[in-house]
Motif scaffolding. Structure first.
Motif, PDB file in Angstrom:
ATOM      1  N   ALA A 221       0.690  -1.064  -0.099  1.00 18.46           N
ATOM      2  CA  ALA A 221      -0.071   0.079   0.095  1.00 18.46           C
ATOM      3  C   ALA A 221       0.865   1.118   0.016  1.00 18.46           C
ATOM      4  O   ALA A 221       0.203   2.182   0.350  1.00 18.46           O
ATOM      5  CB  ALA A 221      -0.818  -0.118   1.091  1.00 18.46           C
ATOM      6  N   GLY A 225       0.079   3.975   2.817  1.00 19.49           N
ATOM      7  CA  GLY A 225      -1.141   3.272   2.830  1.00 19.49           C
ATOM      8  C   GLY A 225      -2.304   3.514   2.011  1.00 19.49           C
ATOM      9  O   GLY A 225      -3.664   3.200   2.405  1.00 19.49           O
ATOM     10  N   THR A 231      -7.993  -4.108   2.579  1.00 19.90           N
ATOM     11  CA  THR A 231      -8.503  -5.299   3.796  1.00 19.90           C
ATOM     12  C   THR A 231      -9.342  -6.378   2.866  1.00 19.90           C
ATOM     13  O   THR A 231      -9.289  -7.424   3.260  1.00 19.90           O
ATOM     14  CB  THR A 231      -8.988  -4.650   4.572  1.00 19.90           C
ATOM     15  OG1 THR A 231     -10.210  -3.656   4.283  1.00 19.90           O
ATOM     16  CG2 THR A 231      -8.193  -3.518   5.458  1.00 19.90           C
ATOM     17  N   LEU A 246       0.015  -7.445   4.967  1.00 20.00           N
ATOM     18  CA  LEU A 246      -0.588  -6.045   4.466  1.00 20.00           C
ATOM     19  C   LEU A 246       0.614  -5.045   5.040  1.00 20.00           C
ATOM     20  O   LEU A 246       0.626  -4.758   6.190  1.00 20.00           O
ATOM     21  CB  LEU A 246      -1.814  -5.654   4.892  1.00 20.00           C
ATOM     22  CG  LEU A 246      -2.439  -4.378   4.295  1.00 20.00           C
ATOM     23  CD1 LEU A 246      -2.589  -4.360   3.056  1.00 20.00           C
ATOM     24  CD2 LEU A 246      -3.837  -4.180   5.156  1.00 20.00           C
ATOM     25  N   CYS A 248       1.155  -1.665   5.342  1.00 24.41           N
ATOM     26  CA  CYS A 248       0.597  -0.301   5.737  1.00 24.41           C
ATOM     27  C   CYS A 248       1.303   0.733   5.414  1.00 24.41           C
ATOM     28  O   CYS A 248       0.350   1.887   5.570  1.00 24.41           O
ATOM     29  CB  CYS A 248      -0.448  -0.585   7.067  1.00 24.41           C
ATOM     30  SG  CYS A 248      -1.395  -2.007   7.102  1.00 24.41           S
ATOM     31  N   ASP A 251       0.362   4.188   7.624  1.00 20.03           N
ATOM     32  CA  ASP A 251      -1.159   4.468   7.980  1.00 20.03           C
ATOM     33  C   ASP A 251      -1.560   3.752   9.278  1.00 20.03           C
ATOM     34  O   ASP A 251      -1.865   2.542   9.136  1.00 20.03           O
ATOM     35  CB  ASP A 251      -1.987   4.110   6.940  1.00 20.03           C
ATOM     36  CG  ASP A 251      -3.749   4.375   6.858  1.00 20.03           C
ATOM     37  OD1 ASP A 251      -3.796   4.511   7.961  1.00 20.03           O
ATOM     38  OD2 ASP A 251      -4.141   4.535   5.884  1.00 20.03           O
ATOM     39  N   LEU A 254      -5.158   1.985   8.987  1.00 19.91           N
ATOM     40  CA  LEU A 254      -5.174   0.949   8.161  1.00 19.91           C
ATOM     41  C   LEU A 254      -4.710  -0.222   8.874  1.00 19.91           C
ATOM     42  O   LEU A 254      -5.406  -1.554   8.883  1.00 19.91           O
ATOM     43  CB  LEU A 254      -4.578   1.125   6.975  1.00 19.91           C
ATOM     44  CG  LEU A 254      -4.371  -0.207   6.019  1.00 19.91           C
ATOM     45  CD1 LEU A 254      -5.791  -0.383   5.529  1.00 19.91           C
ATOM     46  CD2 LEU A 254      -3.553   0.169   4.833  1.00 19.91           C
ATOM     47  N   ARG A 255      -3.619  -0.144   9.616  1.00 18.85           N
ATOM     48  CA  ARG A 255      -2.931  -1.362  10.525  1.00 18.85           C
ATOM     49  C   ARG A 255      -3.970  -1.808  11.595  1.00 18.85           C
ATOM     50  O   ARG A 255      -4.020  -2.939  11.508  1.00 18.85           O
ATOM     51  CB  ARG A 255      -1.494  -0.899  10.928  1.00 18.85           C
ATOM     52  CG  ARG A 255      -0.853  -1.743  11.508  1.00 18.85           C
ATOM     53  CD  ARG A 255       0.477  -1.834  11.757  1.00 18.85           C
ATOM     54  NE  ARG A 255       0.587  -0.830  12.793  1.00 18.85           N
ATOM     55  CZ  ARG A 255       0.845  -1.300  14.029  1.00 18.85           C
ATOM     56  NH1 ARG A 255       0.939  -2.601  14.337  1.00 18.85           N
ATOM     57  NH2 ARG A 255       0.975  -0.385  14.957  1.00 18.85           N
ATOM     58  N   ALA A 258      -6.809  -3.677   9.785  1.00 19.67           N
ATOM     59  CA  ALA A 258      -6.475  -5.017   9.303  1.00 19.67           C
ATOM     60  C   ALA A 258      -6.203  -6.118  10.486  1.00 19.67           C
ATOM     61  O   ALA A 258      -6.202  -7.219  10.283  1.00 19.67           O
ATOM     62  CB  ALA A 258      -5.307  -4.764   8.507  1.00 19.67           C
ATOM     63  N   PRO A 266      -1.028  -7.406   9.617  1.00 23.71           N
ATOM     64  CA  PRO A 266      -0.700  -6.272   8.897  1.00 23.71           C
ATOM     65  C   PRO A 266       0.675  -5.642   9.693  1.00 23.71           C
ATOM     66  O   PRO A 266       0.816  -5.919  10.837  1.00 23.71           O
ATOM     67  CB  PRO A 266      -1.868  -5.342   9.594  1.00 23.71           C
ATOM     68  CG  PRO A 266      -2.295  -6.205  10.634  1.00 23.71           C
ATOM     69  CD  PRO A 266      -1.990  -7.431  10.351  1.00 23.71           C
ATOM     70  N   GLY A 268       3.255  -2.219  10.043  1.00 19.85           N
ATOM     71  CA  GLY A 268       3.566  -0.542   9.880  1.00 19.85           C
ATOM     72  C   GLY A 268       4.733  -0.629   8.945  1.00 19.85           C
ATOM     73  O   GLY A 268       5.322  -1.367   8.359  1.00 19.85           O
TER      74      GLY A 268
END
Length: 369
Positions: A221, A225, A231, A246, A248, A251, A254-255, A258, A266, A268
Motif C-alpha cells: 500500500a 497506505g 483489507t 499487508l 500499511c 497508515d 489501516l494497520r 487490518a 498487518p 507498519g
C-alpha cells in the motif's frame, strides 16, 4: 571526483529512496553528492500543502486525481508540445526554477540529477534559460509509464527502467535515453531463500510460526497506505489459504483495522523489508513503484491488482506488458496468478528470471560518465 546535486520530492517515499540510493553509490565511487527536496524550495508551507493535496486526492477522491492525471500528465494531442515540453507544468516549474538556481549557485555542482518529474521540468527550464552557465542534467525516470511531465528537451540525458520507456523519451524530446533498470539497494538482491543448513531469517521464522504451510503474499500500500479494497484483498487471500502480509506504510488506522482480520498480518513501516521479501512468495502491488521493483530484485513475483489511479494504472499495465509482472483484472485472476507464482514451478521461475533481467545497468555509473 565530481559534485552531484540530486533533486527529489517527498511525495511518498519512492522518489527519495531512489535519490538516497544514487547518492550512496556516487559517494562510494568517490564523488560528492547532496540531495534536495524540491518541495522545500517552494514558498513557506506550499510544499506541505501540495503533498497533502496529493495524498488526500489519492485516499479520498481518486477520481479527482485521475482527472488531473489524464489532463496534465497523459498525451492528449495538446499541452505537451511537439518539442517534448510539458506546458502543463510551466507554472510550477516557473516557481521552482529560480529557487533551484539559487541552490545550484550556492553548491556549485558539476551535474544535476532529477528523480522526480517536476524536478526534470525545473532543471530543463533552468538549462533552457541559462545554457552553458548551467550544469548538465540527467533525469532518472522512476516510472514504467513515462508521462509527459517527465519530458523536457533541454535536459542532457534520461535514464529509464525499460527499452519502451527510453524509446518514448527519445521520441518525445530528441534527447538520448539509456536503459539501466530500476534503482534498488543491494540489500534486496543479496537476499534470497536460506541455503540448506542455514538458519532462516527472523521473518522466515516468524512467518512460519504465524502461518505454517501457507504461502506468504505481501500486499503493498506504499508509504501512505493508499489503495482500493486493501483489507478486502487481504481477506480474499487468507480465505484462499495464503498468509497475506499487508504493508500499511505509515497508515496506523489501516494497520489497526487490518489487525482485526483473522489470518492477516498487518505491518507498519519496517526497516528490514529485504529480509521480509526473502521470506515471501509473491507481492500484490497497486502502484508499480519502489516496492514492486524491490520485489523484482529480491526474486519475488509481482501481480498488479486494483491499481491506484493515474500513474498506478499505467505503470501496473506497462510492467505486465513488459513481461516482468502479471496484471489481474479481478479476484479469480488474482488467485489464479498466485496459484502459479506463489508456489514452486516453472511459471514462477520464469517470472523471477524476467523480473531480475530488468536490472541491466548501474544508474550511478551512467550518471557519472
Amino acid at each position: 571526483m565530481s559534485r552531484f546535486l540530486i533533486i527529489s520530492a517527498s511525495m511518498g517515499a519512492g522518489h527519495d529512496a531512489v535519490a538516497s540510493e544514487l547518492a550512496g553509490r556516487l559517494r562510494t565511487d568517490g564523488h560528492q553528492a547532496s540531495c534536495v527536496d524540491l518541495l522545500s524550495l517552494l514558498p513557506h508551507g506550499a510544499g506541505r500543502g501540495l503533498r497533502a493535496a496529493y495524498r488526500t486526492a489519492l485516499r479520498r477522491c481518486p477520481w479527482a486525481y485521475q482527472t488531473v492525471y489524464s489532463t496534465l500528465f497523459q498525451d492528449r494531442g495538446r499541452g505537451g508540445g511537439g518539442d517534448g515540453r510539458s506546458t502543463a507544468a510551466a507554472p510550477l516549474a516557473a516557481a521552482l526554477a529560480p529557487r533551484l538556481r539559487r541552490v545550484v549557485d550556492r553548491w556549485r555542482p558539476d551535474a544535476l540529477v532529477s528523480t522526480f518529474h517536476q524536478a526534470a521540468q525545473a532543471t530543463g527550464r533552468l538549462r533552457a534559460a541559462h545554457g552553458g552557465d548551467c550544469p548538465p542534467s540527467t533525469v532518472v525516470v522512476t516510472d514504467f509509464a513515462v508521462h509527459r511531465q517527465w519530458l523536457h528537451p533541454d535536459n542532457s540525458l534520461y535514464l529509464c527502467v525499460t527499452d519502451a520507456a527510453a524509446a518514448r523519451v527519445t521520441a518525445a524530446t530528441g534527447r538520448p535515453a539509456k536503459v539501466c533498470g530500476p534503482v534498488v539497494p543491494a540489500a534486496f538482491t543479496a537476499g534470497g531463500r536460506p541455503a540448506p543448513g542455514r538458519q532462516p531469517s527472523r521473518w522466515g521464522t516468524e512467518l512460519a510460526r504465524i502461518g505454517p504451510g501457507r504461502p506468504v503474499v505481501l500486499v503493498s500500500a506504499g508509504a501512505w497506505g493508499v489503495g482500493r479494497g486493501l483489507t478486502a484483498t487481504a481477506r480474499l487471500l487468507a480465505d484462499a489459504g495464503h498468509l497475506p502480509v499487508l504493508l500499511c506504510g505509515n497508515d496506523e488506522r489501516l494497520r489497526a483495522h487490518a489487525a482485526r482480520l483473522p489470518g492477516v498480518l498487518p505491518l507498519g513501516w519496517i526497516d528490514d523489508l529485504p529480509d521480509l521479501m526473502a521470506a515471501s512468495s509473491a507481492l500484490v502491488d497497486n502502484a508499480a513503484g519502489q516496492t514492486a521493483v524491490q520485489a523484482l530484485a529480491a526474486g519475488v513475483p509481482v501481480v498488479g491488482y486494483r491499481p491506484i489511479p493515474g500513474h498506478g494504472v499505467e505503470g501496473v499495465r506497462e510492467m505486465a506488458e513488459a513481461g516482468i509482472s502479471e496484471y489481474a483484472a479481478g479476484d479469480t485472476a488474482l488467485l489464479g496468478a498466485l496459484d502459479r507464482l506463489a508456489r514452486p514451478g516453472p511459471g514462477r521461475e520464469r517470472r523471477i528470471a524476467a523480473g531480475r533481467a530488468v536490472f541491466v545497468g548501474d544508474a550511478a555509473r551512467l550518471v557519472a560518465c
